[in-house]
Design a protein around this motif. Structure first.
Motif, PDB file in Angstrom:
ATOM      1  N   GLU A   1       0.948  -1.298  -0.099  1.00 30.87           N
ATOM      2  CA  GLU A   1      -0.112   0.013  -0.043  1.00 30.87           C
ATOM      3  C   GLU A   1       0.897   1.287  -0.003  1.00 30.87           C
ATOM      4  OE1 GLU A   1      -2.611  -0.491   3.181  1.00 30.87           O
ATOM      5  OE2 GLU A   1      -3.934  -1.910   2.124  1.00 30.87           O
ATOM      6  N   ILE A   2       1.888   1.401   0.776  1.00 26.69           N
ATOM      7  CA  ILE A   2       2.869   2.193   0.960  1.00 26.69           C
ATOM      8  C   ILE A   2       3.599   2.443  -0.501  1.00 26.69           C
ATOM      9  CG2 ILE A   2       4.981   3.171   1.876  1.00 26.69           C
ATOM     10  CD1 ILE A   2       4.444   1.568   4.490  1.00 26.69           C
ATOM     11  N   LEU A   3       4.086   1.522  -1.189  1.00 26.35           N
ATOM     12  CA  LEU A   3       4.672   1.518  -2.229  1.00 26.35           C
ATOM     13  C   LEU A   3       3.875   1.969  -3.593  1.00 26.35           C
ATOM     14  CD1 LEU A   3       7.324  -1.272  -2.393  1.00 26.35           C
ATOM     15  CD2 LEU A   3       7.665   1.178  -1.909  1.00 26.35           C
ATOM     16  N   GLU A   4       2.333   1.268  -3.599  1.00 26.23           N
ATOM     17  CA  GLU A   4       1.452   1.757  -4.547  1.00 26.23           C
ATOM     18  C   GLU A   4       1.171   3.225  -4.394  1.00 26.23           C
ATOM     19  OE1 GLU A   4      -2.641  -0.177  -5.727  1.00 26.23           O
ATOM     20  OE2 GLU A   4      -2.448   0.625  -3.975  1.00 26.23           O
ATOM     21  N   ARG A   5       0.923   3.749  -3.139  1.00 18.80           N
ATOM     22  CA  ARG A   5       0.568   5.026  -3.165  1.00 18.80           C
ATOM     23  C   ARG A   5       1.826   6.018  -3.581  1.00 18.80           C
ATOM     24  NH1 ARG A   5       1.042   6.510   2.882  1.00 18.80           N
ATOM     25  NH2 ARG A   5       3.365   6.817   1.897  1.00 18.80           N
ATOM     26  N   ASP A   6       3.142   5.691  -3.177  1.00 17.10           N
ATOM     27  CA  ASP A   6       4.246   6.492  -3.551  1.00 17.10           C
ATOM     28  C   ASP A   6       4.338   6.224  -5.202  1.00 17.10           C
ATOM     29  OD1 ASP A   6       4.282   7.051  -0.902  1.00 17.10           O
ATOM     30  OD2 ASP A   6       6.236   5.816  -0.633  1.00 17.10           O
TER      31      ASP A   6
ATOM     32  N   LEU B   1       5.512  10.116  -6.172  1.00 15.66           N
ATOM     33  CA  LEU B   1       6.951  10.208  -5.298  1.00 15.66           C
ATOM     34  C   LEU B   1       7.846   9.297  -5.994  1.00 15.66           C
ATOM     35  CD1 LEU B   1       8.218  11.225  -2.745  1.00 15.66           C
ATOM     36  CD2 LEU B   1       7.479   8.913  -1.595  1.00 15.66           C
ATOM     37  N   TYR B   2       7.595   8.226  -6.589  1.00 15.80           N
ATOM     38  CA  TYR B   2       8.474   7.696  -7.419  1.00 15.80           C
ATOM     39  C   TYR B   2       8.140   7.723  -8.886  1.00 15.80           C
ATOM     40  CZ  TYR B   2       9.675   4.965  -3.116  1.00 15.80           C
ATOM     41  OH  TYR B   2      10.395   4.660  -1.851  1.00 15.80           O
ATOM     42  N   THR B   3       9.193   8.319  -9.502  1.00 13.86           N
ATOM     43  CA  THR B   3       8.826   8.826 -10.863  1.00 13.86           C
ATOM     44  C   THR B   3       8.982   7.586 -11.853  1.00 13.86           C
ATOM     45  OG1 THR B   3      11.090   9.770 -11.258  1.00 13.86           O
ATOM     46  CG2 THR B   3       9.327  11.043 -10.568  1.00 13.86           C
ATOM     47  N   ARG B   4       8.225   7.681 -13.082  1.00 12.87           N
ATOM     48  CA  ARG B   4       8.328   6.800 -14.208  1.00 12.87           C
ATOM     49  C   ARG B   4       9.876   6.542 -14.572  1.00 12.87           C
ATOM     50  NH1 ARG B   4       4.257   5.042 -17.418  1.00 12.87           N
ATOM     51  NH2 ARG B   4       4.820   4.070 -19.255  1.00 12.87           N
ATOM     52  N   GLY B   5      10.309   5.244 -14.600  1.00 17.73           N
ATOM     53  CA  GLY B   5      11.546   5.123 -15.135  1.00 17.73           C
ATOM     54  C   GLY B   5      12.672   4.802 -13.802  1.00 17.73           C
ATOM     55  N   GLU B   6      12.199   5.319 -12.613  1.00 18.52           N
ATOM     56  CA  GLU B   6      12.959   5.096 -11.583  1.00 18.52           C
ATOM     57  C   GLU B   6      12.878   3.806 -11.202  1.00 18.52           C
ATOM     58  OE1 GLU B   6      13.593   6.944  -6.702  1.00 18.52           O
ATOM     59  OE2 GLU B   6      11.974   7.886  -8.447  1.00 18.52           O
ATOM     60  N   VAL B   7      14.389   3.251 -10.588  1.00 14.45           N
ATOM     61  CA  VAL B   7      14.639   1.858 -10.505  1.00 14.45           C
ATOM     62  C   VAL B   7      14.494   1.696  -8.984  1.00 14.45           C
ATOM     63  CG1 VAL B   7      16.106  -0.091 -10.438  1.00 14.45           C
ATOM     64  CG2 VAL B   7      15.961   1.545 -12.368  1.00 14.45           C
ATOM     65  N   LEU B   8      13.620   0.735  -8.768  1.00 12.86           N
ATOM     66  CA  LEU B   8      13.338   0.211  -6.937  1.00 12.86           C
ATOM     67  C   LEU B   8      14.347  -1.003  -6.678  1.00 12.86           C
ATOM     68  CD1 LEU B   8       9.647   1.095  -6.469  1.00 12.86           C
ATOM     69  CD2 LEU B   8      11.529   2.491  -6.242  1.00 12.86           C
ATOM     70  N   THR B   9      15.103  -1.168  -5.749  1.00  6.19           N
ATOM     71  CA  THR B   9      15.775  -2.123  -5.214  1.00  6.19           C
ATOM     72  C   THR B   9      15.108  -2.732  -3.979  1.00  6.19           C
ATOM     73  OG1 THR B   9      17.497  -1.158  -4.085  1.00  6.19           O
ATOM     74  CG2 THR B   9      17.567  -1.522  -6.630  1.00  6.19           C
TER      75      THR B   9
ATOM     76  N   THR C   1      16.865  -4.108  -1.399  1.00  7.84           N
ATOM     77  CA  THR C   1      17.813  -3.321  -0.456  1.00  7.84           C
ATOM     78  C   THR C   1      17.577  -2.038   0.061  1.00  7.84           C
ATOM     79  OG1 THR C   1      19.713  -5.087  -1.240  1.00  7.84           O
ATOM     80  CG2 THR C   1      20.128  -2.994   0.287  1.00  7.84           C
ATOM     81  N   LYS C   2      17.316  -1.082  -0.916  1.00  5.60           N
ATOM     82  CA  LYS C   2      17.086   0.208  -0.502  1.00  5.60           C
ATOM     83  C   LYS C   2      15.696   0.391  -0.067  1.00  5.60           C
ATOM     84  CE  LYS C   2      19.988   2.525  -4.119  1.00  5.60           C
ATOM     85  NZ  LYS C   2      20.166   3.517  -5.315  1.00  5.60           N
ATOM     86  N   LEU C   3      14.781  -0.377  -0.580  1.00 10.89           N
ATOM     87  CA  LEU C   3      13.430  -0.074   0.115  1.00 10.89           C
ATOM     88  C   LEU C   3      13.268  -0.863   1.491  1.00 10.89           C
ATOM     89  CD1 LEU C   3      11.056  -1.200  -3.271  1.00 10.89           C
ATOM     90  CD2 LEU C   3      11.561   0.970  -1.834  1.00 10.89           C
ATOM     91  N   SER C   4      14.046  -1.601   1.649  1.00 12.79           N
ATOM     92  CA  SER C   4      14.187  -2.414   2.922  1.00 12.79           C
ATOM     93  C   SER C   4      14.957  -1.480   3.877  1.00 12.79           C
ATOM     94  CB  SER C   4      14.885  -3.657   2.938  1.00 12.79           C
ATOM     95  OG  SER C   4      15.173  -4.364   4.072  1.00 12.79           O
ATOM     96  N   GLU C   5      15.768  -0.818   3.684  1.00 11.04           N
ATOM     97  CA  GLU C   5      16.336   0.162   4.390  1.00 11.04           C
ATOM     98  C   GLU C   5      15.552   1.382   4.658  1.00 11.04           C
ATOM     99  OE1 GLU C   5      19.976   1.194   2.550  1.00 11.04           O
ATOM    100  OE2 GLU C   5      21.066  -0.516   3.015  1.00 11.04           O
ATOM    101  N   LYS C   6      14.954   1.886   3.661  1.00 14.89           N
ATOM    102  CA  LYS C   6      13.971   2.977   3.782  1.00 14.89           C
ATOM    103  C   LYS C   6      12.821   2.850   4.760  1.00 14.89           C
ATOM    104  CE  LYS C   6      11.314   6.206   1.270  1.00 14.89           C
ATOM    105  NZ  LYS C   6      11.050   6.791  -0.314  1.00 14.89           N
ATOM    106  N   LEU C   7      12.194   1.644   4.648  1.00 15.28           N
ATOM    107  CA  LEU C   7      11.078   1.172   5.181  1.00 15.28           C
ATOM    108  C   LEU C   7      11.209   0.413   6.418  1.00 15.28           C
ATOM    109  CD1 LEU C   7       8.584   0.083   2.268  1.00 15.28           C
ATOM    110  CD2 LEU C   7       8.872   2.378   3.413  1.00 15.28           C
ATOM    111  N   GLY C   8      12.508   0.082   6.694  1.00 14.38           N
ATOM    112  CA  GLY C   8      12.712  -0.535   8.027  1.00 14.38           C
ATOM    113  C   GLY C   8      11.849  -1.948   8.079  1.00 14.38           C
ATOM    114  N   VAL C   9      11.988  -2.668   7.072  1.00 16.25           N
ATOM    115  CA  VAL C   9      11.226  -4.076   7.249  1.00 16.25           C
ATOM    116  C   VAL C   9      12.350  -5.103   6.492  1.00 16.25           C
ATOM    117  CG1 VAL C   9       8.948  -3.300   7.312  1.00 16.25           C
ATOM    118  CG2 VAL C   9      10.056  -3.852   4.951  1.00 16.25           C
ATOM    119  N   SER C  10      12.210  -6.237   6.534  1.00 21.15           N
ATOM    120  CA  SER C  10      12.910  -7.283   5.832  1.00 21.15           C
ATOM    121  C   SER C  10      12.717  -7.170   4.517  1.00 21.15           C
ATOM    122  CB  SER C  10      12.862  -8.533   6.545  1.00 21.15           C
ATOM    123  OG  SER C  10      11.749  -9.092   5.972  1.00 21.15           O
ATOM    124  N   ARG C  11      13.701  -7.910   3.685  1.00 15.89           N
ATOM    125  CA  ARG C  11      13.400  -7.971   2.290  1.00 15.89           C
ATOM    126  C   ARG C  11      12.400  -8.924   1.689  1.00 15.89           C
ATOM    127  NH1 ARG C  11      19.420  -8.691  -0.345  1.00 15.89           N
ATOM    128  NH2 ARG C  11      18.085  -8.935  -2.024  1.00 15.89           N
TER     129      ARG C  11
END
Length: 214
Positions: A14-19, A24-32, A34-44
């Motif tokens: 829900e967070i990623l869908e909303r963003d 907030l995340y623009t077309r063409g941006e790459v999400l990984t 590792t980075k999302l785990s660090e940002k959101l504070g949850v496991s992979r």
């Protein structure tokens, strides 16, 4: 319909869908992961599950570097409104046929909130009230199939609806349309409710597409 306990993966989705849908995340941006785990504070693991769902929703696509954001383009928005125009009227019809007094009172309270925030020109709160109105209307249809079809479509256009509702004239028109839809449902007039909901969807589409052209 009862609310279910929301898992961590569902919350991440829900967070990623909303963003993504709010830009907030623009077309063409790459999400990984590792980075999302660090940002959101949850496991992979929940990140991976959420990204898989987003890929199924065609909001991201897999690449060798990670998941690339696709978002929605003008054709996607047009298609969403085409589907809503054909299906949402059925939800209004069912609501007019099935809504009970307690459900109608809840819809009235939501409408009162929308009226209050429309008068204040509080765009964020208007969007929230608009979401609640449509969500409740889908629930009043008494159909899980209709709810599960329409609710995700309504969420997907949040960025564009925010721009549209930012126009105070359109915000007032939208409230007036919601009021008329409510009155038809409360009067248990399915033909009128369906007609008004279709008109509301067409007007919303015109407003959003006109913003896209500017």
């Amino acid at each position: 319909m009862e609310h279910k306990t929301v898992s961590i993966a569902e919350q991440v989705f829900e967070i990623l869908e909303r963003d993504i849908l709010t830009g907030l995340y623009t077309r063409g941006e790459v999400l990984t992961e590792t980075k999302l785990s660090e940002k959101l504070g949850v496991s992979r693991t929940p990140i991976r599950e959420a990204l898989r769902r987003l890929e199924q929703e065609r909001l991201v696509v897999g690449t060798s570097r990670g998941m690339r954001v696709m978002g929605l383009d003008k054709r996607d928005i047009d298609d969403i409104y085409e589907i809503r125009a054909r299906v949402e009227g059925l939800a209004a019809r069912r609501a007019a046929e099935r809504a009970g007094d307690a459900q109608l009172e809840e819809l009235r309270r939501i409408l009162d909130m929308q009226e209050f925030f429309t008068a204040k020109e509080d765009s964020a709160s208007i969007i929230d009230a608009d979401n609640r109105f449509h969500d409740m209307l889908y629930r009043l249809s008494g159909s899980l199939v209709l709810y599960d079809t329409l609710s995700p479509l309504h969420r997907k256009i949040v960025k564009y609806r925010r721009v549209s509702i930012g126009n105070s004239a359109r915000a007032r028109e939208s409230f007036a349309e919601h009021r008329a839809i409510f009155e038809a449902i409360a009067a248990h007039d399915p033909d009128r409710a369906e007609e008004l909901l279709l008109r509301h969807t067409v007007n919303a589409r015109k407003s959003i597409m006109s913003q896209e052209e500017n």
